[in-house]
Design an enzyme around this catalytic site. Sequence first.
Site, PDB file in Angstrom:
ATOM      1  N   GLU A 259       0.985   1.628   3.802  1.00 31.52           N
ATOM      2  CA  GLU A 259      -0.193   1.598   3.423  1.00 31.52           C
ATOM      3  C   GLU A 259      -1.439   1.697   3.114  1.00 31.52           C
ATOM      4  O   GLU A 259      -1.760   2.575   1.458  1.00 31.52           O
ATOM      5  CB  GLU A 259      -0.071  -0.267   2.878  1.00 31.52           C
TER       6      GLU A 259
ATOM      7  N   ASP B 251      -5.117  -2.873  -4.632  1.00 25.19           N
ATOM      8  CA  ASP B 251      -4.771  -3.554  -3.974  1.00 25.19           C
ATOM      9  C   ASP B 251      -6.245  -3.039  -1.969  1.00 25.19           C
ATOM     10  O   ASP B 251      -6.273  -2.161  -1.905  1.00 25.19           O
ATOM     11  CB  ASP B 251      -3.917  -2.305  -3.282  1.00 25.19           C
TER      12      ASP B 251
END
Length: 147
Positions: free
Chosen positions: A53, A70
């Site tokens: 991520e 994000d």
Amino acid sequence: MKALLTLVFCLLPLAAQGKVYSRCELAAAMKRLGLDNYRGYSLGNWVCAANYESGFNTQATNRNTDGSTDYGILQINSRWWCDNGKTPRSKNACGIPCSVLLRSDITEAVRCAKRIVSDGDGMNAWVAWRNRCRGTDVSKWIRGCRL
């Protein structure tokens, strides 16, 4: 010299806010914060997800096509989980400003991740985990770490 000192003092707070963790350092922090086997997901799953991520970088941000962003080491989304003041109709289910997810202290990121993983879809909420970690030997992500 004065300009250099001014620059250093201006950048110092930014450096103190974020952090790129080492693999084992992150594993230890996540374990200390209760992620090991949380909702049945081993610590290796969490470290693997963080690697894909964010590259273990607490200051990582990524803009999505729907206008959301994000944030942080686990790339927590502003549409559903935090408030960045920009994403329309943000749910802010974790009840936090997105900016706290960019700090070197991952306590709030872990608290929110626990909320996310408890929401019914488990770690499937993280695309990188689904595509890169699920069904693999995630124990390699904590191998050699002193936990």
